[in-house]
Design a protein around this motif. Sequence first.
Motif, PDB file in Angstrom:
ATOM      1  N   SER A 101      56.283 -34.966 -25.386  1.00 24.47           N
ATOM      2  CA  SER A 101      55.416 -35.162 -26.539  1.00 24.47           C
ATOM      3  C   SER A 101      56.212 -34.874 -27.809  1.00 24.47           C
ATOM      4  N   SER A 102      55.657 -35.281 -28.929  1.00 27.40           N
ATOM      5  CA  SER A 102      56.352 -35.057 -30.195  1.00 27.40           C
ATOM      6  C   SER A 102      56.463 -33.564 -30.499  1.00 27.40           C
ATOM      7  N   GLU A 103      55.494 -32.772 -30.043  1.00 25.86           N
ATOM      8  CA  GLU A 103      55.569 -31.325 -30.252  1.00 25.86           C
ATOM      9  C   GLU A 103      56.752 -30.724 -29.501  1.00 25.86           C
ATOM     10  N   ASP A 104      57.022 -31.232 -28.299  1.00 21.70           N
ATOM     11  CA  ASP A 104      58.164 -30.740 -27.530  1.00 21.70           C
ATOM     12  C   ASP A 104      59.480 -31.098 -28.216  1.00 21.70           C
ATOM     13  N   ILE A 105      59.560 -32.301 -28.762  1.00 23.26           N
ATOM     14  CA  ILE A 105      60.788 -32.742 -29.432  1.00 23.26           C
ATOM     15  C   ILE A 105      61.042 -31.897 -30.678  1.00 23.26           C
TER      16      ILE A 105
ATOM     17  N   GLY B  74      74.646 -21.807 -44.541  1.00 25.83           N
ATOM     18  CA  GLY B  74      74.550 -23.088 -45.243  1.00 25.83           C
ATOM     19  C   GLY B  74      74.972 -24.255 -44.368  1.00 25.83           C
ATOM     20  N   ALA B  75      75.986 -24.068 -43.565  1.00 25.95           N
ATOM     21  CA  ALA B  75      76.411 -25.124 -42.645  1.00 25.95           C
ATOM     22  C   ALA B  75      75.338 -25.385 -41.592  1.00 25.95           C
ATOM     23  N   ALA B  76      74.708 -24.327 -41.108  1.00 25.00           N
ATOM     24  CA  ALA B  76      73.629 -24.490 -40.137  1.00 25.00           C
ATOM     25  C   ALA B  76      72.430 -25.184 -40.775  1.00 25.00           C
ATOM     26  N   TYR B  77      72.130 -24.857 -42.022  1.00 26.53           N
ATOM     27  CA  TYR B  77      71.020 -25.510 -42.728  1.00 26.53           C
ATOM     28  C   TYR B  77      71.293 -27.002 -42.894  1.00 26.53           C
TER      29      TYR B  77
ATOM     30  N   TYR C  92      63.749 -27.279 -33.488  1.00 25.37           N
ATOM     31  CA  TYR C  92      63.693 -25.960 -34.111  1.00 25.37           C
ATOM     32  C   TYR C  92      64.501 -24.936 -33.317  1.00 25.37           C
ATOM     33  N   ASP C  93      64.400 -24.972 -32.015  1.00 28.98           N
ATOM     34  CA  ASP C  93      65.174 -24.052 -31.179  1.00 28.98           C
ATOM     35  C   ASP C  93      66.668 -24.260 -31.372  1.00 28.98           C
ATOM     36  N   ARG C  94      67.091 -25.523 -31.402  1.00 30.11           N
ATOM     37  CA  ARG C  94      68.495 -25.841 -31.602  1.00 30.11           C
ATOM     38  C   ARG C  94      68.967 -25.370 -32.981  1.00 30.11           C
ATOM     39  N   CYS C  95      68.112 -25.551 -33.995  1.00 33.40           N
ATOM     40  CA  CYS C  95      68.478 -25.117 -35.345  1.00 33.40           C
ATOM     41  C   CYS C  95      68.596 -23.600 -35.436  1.00 33.40           C
TER      42      CYS C  95
ATOM     43  N   LEU D 234      72.055 -18.787 -35.832  1.00 36.39           N
ATOM     44  CA  LEU D 234      72.542 -17.493 -35.342  1.00 36.39           C
ATOM     45  C   LEU D 234      74.035 -17.529 -35.029  1.00 36.39           C
ATOM     46  N   VAL D 235      74.488 -18.626 -34.431  1.00 38.26           N
ATOM     47  CA  VAL D 235      75.905 -18.723 -34.073  1.00 38.26           C
ATOM     48  C   VAL D 235      76.773 -18.846 -35.325  1.00 38.26           C
ATOM     49  N   LYS D 236      76.423 -19.757 -36.220  1.00 41.67           N
ATOM     50  CA  LYS D 236      77.272 -19.975 -37.397  1.00 41.67           C
ATOM     51  C   LYS D 236      77.235 -18.808 -38.366  1.00 41.67           C
TER      52      LYS D 236
END
Length: 87
Positions: free
Chosen positions: A11-15, A62-65, A20-23, A28-30
């Motif tokens: 569903s679009s909510e899952d995507i 900023g790079a993550a954003y 958001y999870d990936r962002c 956190l990593v960057k």
Amino acid sequence: MTTSTTPAVKSSEDIVGQKYDRCLADLLVKAGVGFGAGIVASVVLFRRRTWPVALATGFGAGAAYADCDRAFNPARIPGVRVLEKKD
């Protein structure tokens, strides 16, 4: 015993949730890498000042954003044009 199932339709909510999870993970990593690089630069080059830590952490965030902005709005990718649909 393995049963074969048809692949579930996302569903679009899952995507959006995955984006958001990936962002958040990317942030956190960057920011963490920037924080670490800032600490090293602060200790080695700048006589234990605090501004290199803040600056490097800000660069990482900023790079993550920017990456997250491109994930949610692909039209902002350099070199991509959005054409109007002709009837």
